[in-house]
Design a protein around this motif. Structure first.
Motif, PDB file in Angstrom:
ATOM      1  N   CYS A  11     -36.586  -7.027 -18.272  1.00  0.00           N
ATOM      2  CA  CYS A  11     -37.016  -8.429 -18.264  1.00  0.00           C
ATOM      3  C   CYS A  11     -38.402  -8.577 -17.665  1.00  0.00           C
ATOM      4  CB  CYS A  11     -36.020  -9.285 -17.491  1.00  0.00           C
ATOM      5  SG  CYS A  11     -34.424  -9.489 -18.320  1.00  0.00           S
ATOM      6  N   VAL A  12     -38.692  -7.824 -16.606  1.00  0.00           N
ATOM      7  CA  VAL A  12     -40.017  -7.886 -15.987  1.00  0.00           C
ATOM      8  C   VAL A  12     -41.082  -7.415 -16.972  1.00  0.00           C
ATOM      9  CG1 VAL A  12     -41.480  -6.894 -14.180  1.00  0.00           C
ATOM     10  CG2 VAL A  12     -39.174  -7.668 -13.626  1.00  0.00           C
ATOM     11  N   VAL A  13     -40.813  -6.316 -17.677  1.00  0.00           N
ATOM     12  CA  VAL A  13     -41.768  -5.809 -18.666  1.00  0.00           C
ATOM     13  C   VAL A  13     -42.025  -6.844 -19.748  1.00  0.00           C
ATOM     14  CG1 VAL A  13     -42.139  -4.064 -20.448  1.00  0.00           C
ATOM     15  CG2 VAL A  13     -41.173  -3.393 -18.244  1.00  0.00           C
ATOM     16  N   ILE A  14     -40.957  -7.471 -20.237  1.00  0.00           N
ATOM     17  CA  ILE A  14     -41.095  -8.460 -21.313  1.00  0.00           C
ATOM     18  C   ILE A  14     -41.863  -9.689 -20.835  1.00  0.00           C
ATOM     19  CG2 ILE A  14     -39.801 -10.064 -22.774  1.00  0.00           C
ATOM     20  CD1 ILE A  14     -37.624  -7.856 -22.945  1.00  0.00           C
ATOM     21  N   VAL A  15     -41.573 -10.152 -19.625  1.00  0.00           N
ATOM     22  CA  VAL A  15     -42.251 -11.339 -19.089  1.00  0.00           C
ATOM     23  C   VAL A  15     -43.734 -11.064 -18.890  1.00  0.00           C
ATOM     24  CG1 VAL A  15     -42.451 -12.848 -17.085  1.00  0.00           C
ATOM     25  CG2 VAL A  15     -40.205 -12.346 -18.043  1.00  0.00           C
ATOM     26  N   VAL A  16     -44.071  -9.904 -18.344  1.00  0.00           N
ATOM     27  CA  VAL A  16     -45.487  -9.575 -18.156  1.00  0.00           C
ATOM     28  C   VAL A  16     -46.178  -9.428 -19.505  1.00  0.00           C
ATOM     29  CG1 VAL A  16     -47.097  -7.856 -17.256  1.00  0.00           C
ATOM     30  CG2 VAL A  16     -45.116  -8.537 -15.894  1.00  0.00           C
ATOM     31  N   GLY A  17     -45.468  -8.869 -20.498  1.00  0.00           N
ATOM     32  CA  GLY A  17     -46.040  -8.798 -21.836  1.00  0.00           C
ATOM     33  C   GLY A  17     -46.354 -10.174 -22.387  1.00  0.00           C
ATOM     34  N   ALA A  18     -45.512 -11.146 -22.058  1.00  0.00           N
ATOM     35  CA  ALA A  18     -45.760 -12.521 -22.504  1.00  0.00           C
ATOM     36  C   ALA A  18     -47.029 -13.089 -21.867  1.00  0.00           C
ATOM     37  CB  ALA A  18     -44.563 -13.405 -22.167  1.00  0.00           C
ATOM     38  N   LEU A  19     -47.388 -12.614 -20.663  1.00  0.00           N
ATOM     39  CA  LEU A  19     -48.626 -13.063 -20.020  1.00  0.00           C
ATOM     40  C   LEU A  19     -49.841 -12.700 -20.858  1.00  0.00           C
ATOM     41  CD1 LEU A  19     -47.966 -12.117 -16.271  1.00  0.00           C
ATOM     42  CD2 LEU A  19     -47.795 -14.374 -17.345  1.00  0.00           C
ATOM     43  N   ALA A  70     -40.501  -4.937 -10.031  1.00  0.00           N
ATOM     44  CA  ALA A  70     -39.107  -5.394 -10.186  1.00  0.00           C
ATOM     45  C   ALA A  70     -38.366  -5.375  -8.862  1.00  0.00           C
ATOM     46  CB  ALA A  70     -38.394  -4.513 -11.218  1.00  0.00           C
ATOM     47  N   VAL A  71     -38.517  -4.298  -8.077  1.00  0.00           N
ATOM     48  CA  VAL A  71     -37.796  -4.263  -6.797  1.00  0.00           C
ATOM     49  C   VAL A  71     -38.396  -5.267  -5.815  1.00  0.00           C
ATOM     50  CG1 VAL A  71     -37.070  -1.860  -7.069  1.00  0.00           C
ATOM     51  CG2 VAL A  71     -39.208  -2.333  -5.901  1.00  0.00           C
ATOM     52  N   PHE A  72     -39.689  -5.551  -5.953  1.00  0.00           N
ATOM     53  CA  PHE A  72     -40.299  -6.575  -5.098  1.00  0.00           C
ATOM     54  C   PHE A  72     -39.697  -7.948  -5.416  1.00  0.00           C
ATOM     55  CE2 PHE A  72     -43.594  -9.802  -4.351  1.00  0.00           C
ATOM     56  CZ  PHE A  72     -43.815  -9.605  -2.993  1.00  0.00           C
ATOM     57  N   ILE A  73     -39.565  -8.249  -6.703  1.00  0.00           N
ATOM     58  CA  ILE A  73     -38.957  -9.529  -7.100  1.00  0.00           C
ATOM     59  C   ILE A  73     -37.517  -9.613  -6.611  1.00  0.00           C
ATOM     60  CG2 ILE A  73     -38.183 -10.878  -9.094  1.00  0.00           C
ATOM     61  CD1 ILE A  73     -40.677  -9.841 -10.572  1.00  0.00           C
ATOM     62  N   ALA A  74     -36.780  -8.510  -6.752  1.00  0.00           N
ATOM     63  CA  ALA A  74     -35.391  -8.493  -6.271  1.00  0.00           C
ATOM     64  C   ALA A  74     -35.342  -8.682  -4.763  1.00  0.00           C
ATOM     65  CB  ALA A  74     -34.728  -7.172  -6.660  1.00  0.00           C
ATOM     66  N   GLY A  75     -36.298  -8.094  -4.045  1.00  0.00           N
ATOM     67  CA  GLY A  75     -36.353  -8.268  -2.598  1.00  0.00           C
ATOM     68  C   GLY A  75     -36.605  -9.708  -2.201  1.00  0.00           C
ATOM     69  N   LEU A  76     -37.483 -10.390  -2.948  1.00  0.00           N
ATOM     70  CA  LEU A  76     -37.742 -11.806  -2.674  1.00  0.00           C
ATOM     71  C   LEU A  76     -36.484 -12.646  -2.880  1.00  0.00           C
ATOM     72  CD1 LEU A  76     -41.232 -12.378  -4.374  1.00  0.00           C
ATOM     73  CD2 LEU A  76     -40.742 -12.143  -1.938  1.00  0.00           C
ATOM     74  N   MET A  77     -35.686 -12.254  -3.864  1.00  0.00           N
ATOM     75  CA  MET A  77     -34.486 -13.043  -4.186  1.00  0.00           C
ATOM     76  C   MET A  77     -33.433 -12.967  -3.086  1.00  0.00           C
ATOM     77  SD  MET A  77     -34.241 -12.022  -8.213  1.00  0.00           S
ATOM     78  CE  MET A  77     -32.726 -12.900  -8.538  1.00  0.00           C
ATOM     79  N   VAL A  78     -33.400 -11.862  -2.345  1.00  0.00           N
ATOM     80  CA  VAL A  78     -32.388 -11.718  -1.293  1.00  0.00           C
ATOM     81  C   VAL A  78     -33.003 -11.779   0.106  1.00  0.00           C
ATOM     82  CG1 VAL A  78     -30.857 -10.387  -2.774  1.00  0.00           C
ATOM     83  CG2 VAL A  78     -32.530  -9.178  -1.358  1.00  0.00           C
ATOM     84  N   GLY A  79     -34.326 -12.015   0.176  1.00  0.00           N
ATOM     85  CA  GLY A  79     -34.974 -12.144   1.473  1.00  0.00           C
ATOM     86  C   GLY A  79     -35.020 -10.863   2.262  1.00  0.00           C
ATOM     87  N   ARG A  80     -35.398  -9.772   1.603  1.00  0.00           N
ATOM     88  CA  ARG A  80     -35.380  -8.468   2.244  1.00  0.00           C
ATOM     89  C   ARG A  80     -36.578  -7.643   1.790  1.00  0.00           C
ATOM     90  NH1 ARG A  80     -31.693  -4.725   4.126  1.00  0.00           N
ATOM     91  NH2 ARG A  80     -32.164  -2.590   3.483  1.00  0.00           N
ATOM     92  N   THR A  81     -37.116  -6.800   2.667  1.00  0.00           N
ATOM     93  CA  THR A  81     -38.226  -5.924   2.291  1.00  0.00           C
ATOM     94  C   THR A  81     -37.771  -4.975   1.191  1.00  0.00           C
ATOM     95  OG1 THR A  81     -39.118  -5.987   4.535  1.00  0.00           O
ATOM     96  CG2 THR A  81     -39.898  -4.220   3.100  1.00  0.00           C
ATOM     97  N   PRO A  82     -38.459  -4.968   0.057  1.00  0.00           N
ATOM     98  CA  PRO A  82     -37.998  -4.138  -1.060  1.00  0.00           C
ATOM     99  C   PRO A  82     -38.185  -2.649  -0.787  1.00  0.00           C
ATOM    100  CG  PRO A  82     -40.100  -5.163  -1.571  1.00  0.00           C
ATOM    101  CD  PRO A  82     -39.653  -5.755  -0.280  1.00  0.00           C
ATOM    102  N   GLU A  83     -37.310  -1.861  -1.380  1.00  0.00           N
ATOM    103  CA  GLU A  83     -37.379  -0.405  -1.278  1.00  0.00           C
ATOM    104  C   GLU A  83     -37.221   0.188  -2.669  1.00  0.00           C
ATOM    105  OE1 GLU A  83     -34.136   0.726   1.197  1.00  0.00           O
ATOM    106  OE2 GLU A  83     -34.613  -0.742   2.754  1.00  0.00           O
ATOM    107  N   TYR A  84     -37.888   1.331  -2.886  1.00  0.00           N
ATOM    108  CA  TYR A  84     -37.705   2.061  -4.136  1.00  0.00           C
ATOM    109  C   TYR A  84     -37.726   3.548  -3.836  1.00  0.00           C
ATOM    110  CZ  TYR A  84     -38.127   3.364  -9.078  1.00  0.00           C
ATOM    111  OH  TYR A  84     -37.909   3.900 -10.323  1.00  0.00           O
TER     112      TYR A  84
END
Length: 573
Positions: free
Chosen positions: A544-552, A401-415
């Motif tokens: 949302c990430v959990v639900i989307v991956v479950g759909a996979l 989830a934080v990786f996806i959020a990082g892609l959305m703002v163009g920044r290295t994700p952190e957790y």
């Protein structure tokens, strides 16, 4: 839904949430790296175990050594359980003189209990001796649960440590999980169950006369001790074939409530433990909120579907409305002493928590009701999930989830102050996608193999659902089943054993590899661009990430349905 349904679900959640903080704080003290009142209390017994076992408690392991110790220990336990089953005819505590288990069934059961899945293709009261049940299966219930907790604690250390190339000591974590958490709380639960009438003895089976002047054999055995840990450790393997629907395992509404509470107690409380150990309790509450955000609506949907009953019967002269004299709704496959709400809630809890124990026949749920437990499993068993394994699975989703959020703002994700880079994403992706791949691939193998479809008793769409449910259960280490699939065959025993093994240990190793990488990193100070991971926004993103991956998992599996129906129709199944 009736007012009684809402009351029972609400009461359960209220009691659970009240217990989360004290239990979570207690476990944080158990695994703390500095001495405290909790781990000082059992220090003598703990140190004695280390001396007898030749363990150096002060040794800090790299993630690789931790993973090797975990894997070797569990494979050794698997071998012991296999041998006990194959030789039980010569071992003590076998008053019914049960013979040896077949090789394929023994292998399946050994893998099942070593992986915390506890899938059972046999009827316990007509197959397993007391010795095998108590010394093999019950002991493995403790050890597999302790393994999940130990791996989680190592993963938490990966986030909390800074610039250290070690994640703890597997033997110490295993010992503490067993000695301080699983044994004492299992003892309390076992005593509560015995007080309600759950059997606990080593007597021979008892023959009694029935009211119809016939004879009935009542199975006995050390059930309460195994039921306690099967629930607390989210194992799920029943002492009797009917599992928690059997009156000797679950005789009263109070015992049912205790068993449901035991299933979620440790997984939910570990969220608070996580927050305490990483130094920010808000993080733990955020993960718990994510789990509840998905669990509560699905549970209410399941109970509502069962309370509504079967639509095909609505046009008939049948009174299916709840009243003072009847539960109403769909009571097929349910115990009258529990009713709709307690049965539906139990079904949601057991499939959300990777437990697999049942107090009703999931095969008899309505189509929408049966969809909920099947989908909860296919979410990766991270909505509470197994003890330890559920939370480290959710942490893998959090990294994604934080990786996806990082892609959305163009920044290295952190957790939690650690940069999430390529290695962490690869390991998290493995942990997230392995169960998805296992469900789809193994379901395809089963429906395209004559030996797989031959075990299906119900043709058509429901027969496919039974196959999909069985594979989903094994590939996500749950252990529950739809009835109608005769899975105790060489084909199914081998296929499901492979699913169970690959769904447990590669995931744990991937998470340990991620923990080792994170532990070696320095802490990154928060900046204006850091994504807060304790807010409602992040909770929503993670859900949302959990639900989307479950759909996979779910959508490709459903695409196999029409193909499966044609194949089963062509072969007469």
């Amino acid at each position: 839904m009736t007012a009684n349904d809402f009351f029972q679900v609400g009461l359960y959640l209220a009691v659970l949430l009240v217990l989360v903080k004290p239990m979570g704080h207690y476990m944080a003290q158990v695994f703390a790296e500095t001495p405290n009142r909790v781990n000082r209390f059992g220090a003598r017994a703990e140190n004695l175990l280390y001396r007898l076992s030749g363990i150096r408690a002060d040794e800090d392991m790299s993630w690789k050594r931790y993973a090797i110790a975990m894997l070797v220990f569990n494979v050794a336990g698997l071998a012991v359980v296999y041998i006990l089953q194959r030789t039980q005819q010569w071992l003590p505590l076998n008053p019914q003189h049960f013979g040896a288990i077949t090789p394929d069934s023994a292998m399946n059961t050994a893998v099942s209990f070593a992986t915390n899945t506890n899938w059972q293709g046999y009827a316990g009261e007509s197959t397993m001796s007391y010795f095998t049940q108590a010394i093999g299966l019950a002991v493995q219930n403790f050890l597999s649960a302790a393994t999940g907790i130990a791996v989680l604690i190592a993963v938490i250390r990966g986030f909390s440590r800074r610039g250290v190339a070690a994640v703890g000591n597997f033997w110490v974590d295993m010992t503490r999980a067993t000695l301080y958490v699983l044994i004492p709380f299992s003892l309390v639960i076992a005593l509560l169950l015995v007080s309600q009438g759950v059997v606990q003895n080593v007597s021979a089976y008892v023959d009694v006369a029935t009211l119809q002047h016939g004879q009935q054999t009542l199975p006995m055995g050390p059930a309460a001790s195994q039921i306690a840990i099967k629930m607390l450790g989210t194992n799920g393997g029943g002492f009797f074939n009917a599992n928690s629907a059997h009156p000797f395992e679950n005789p009263t509404p109070f015992s049912n409530f205790v068993e449901m509470l035991a299933i979620f107690l440790v997984p939910a409380s570990l969220c608070y433990t996580f927050g305490s150990m990483v130094g920010d309790r808000r993080q733990g509450w955020a993960l718990l909120a994510t789990m509840l955000l998905i669990f509560v609506p699905l549970t209410l949907g399941l109970v509502a579907a069962e309370q509504a009953g079967n639509p095909a019967l609505h046009g008939l002269a049948i009174d299916a409305q709840a009243s003072a004299t009847q539960a109403g709704g769909n009571m097929e496959g349910k115990e009258t002493r529990f009713g709709i709400a307690a049965s539906g809630l139990f079904a949601a809890i057991t499939t959300a928590a990777s437990c697999g124990a049942v107090n009703a026949a999931h095969d008899s749920l309505t189509p929408l009701g049966g969809l909920v437990p099947m989908w909860l499993m296919q979410l990766g068993e991270v909505i509470f999930g197994g003890v330890g394994s559920g939370l480290y699975g959710m942490l893998a989703f959090a990294v994604v989830a934080v990786f996806i959020a990082g892609l959305m703002v163009g920044r290295t994700p952190e957790y939690l102050g650690k940069k999430i880079e390529a290695h962490e994403m690869k390991m998290a992706s493995l942990a997230v996608l392995i169960p998805c791949a296992l469900v789809v691939i193994c379901t395809a193998i089963a429906v395209m193999t004559p030996a797989g479809t031959a075990a299906v008793a119900n043709p058509g769409a429901h027969g496919f659902s039974e196959i999909l449910y069985a594979v989903s259960s094994a590939a996500n280490n749950n252990g529950s089943a739809f009835g109608g699939l005769s899975a105790n065959t060489p084909f199914w025993n081998v296929l499901l054993a492979i699913c169970m093994f690959l769904a447990r240990f590669p995931l744990a190793i991937a998470m340990l590899a991620m923990a080792g990488s994170l532990a070696a990193k320095r802490h990154v100070p928060e900046t204006a661009g850091t994504l807060p991971t304790h807010t409602p926004l992040f909770v929503t993103l993670l859900a949302c990430v959990v639900i989307v991956v479950g759909a996979l998992t779910f959508l490709p599996a459903l695409a196999l349905g029409p193909i499966a129906e044609q194949l089963m129709s062509a072969t007469g199944h």
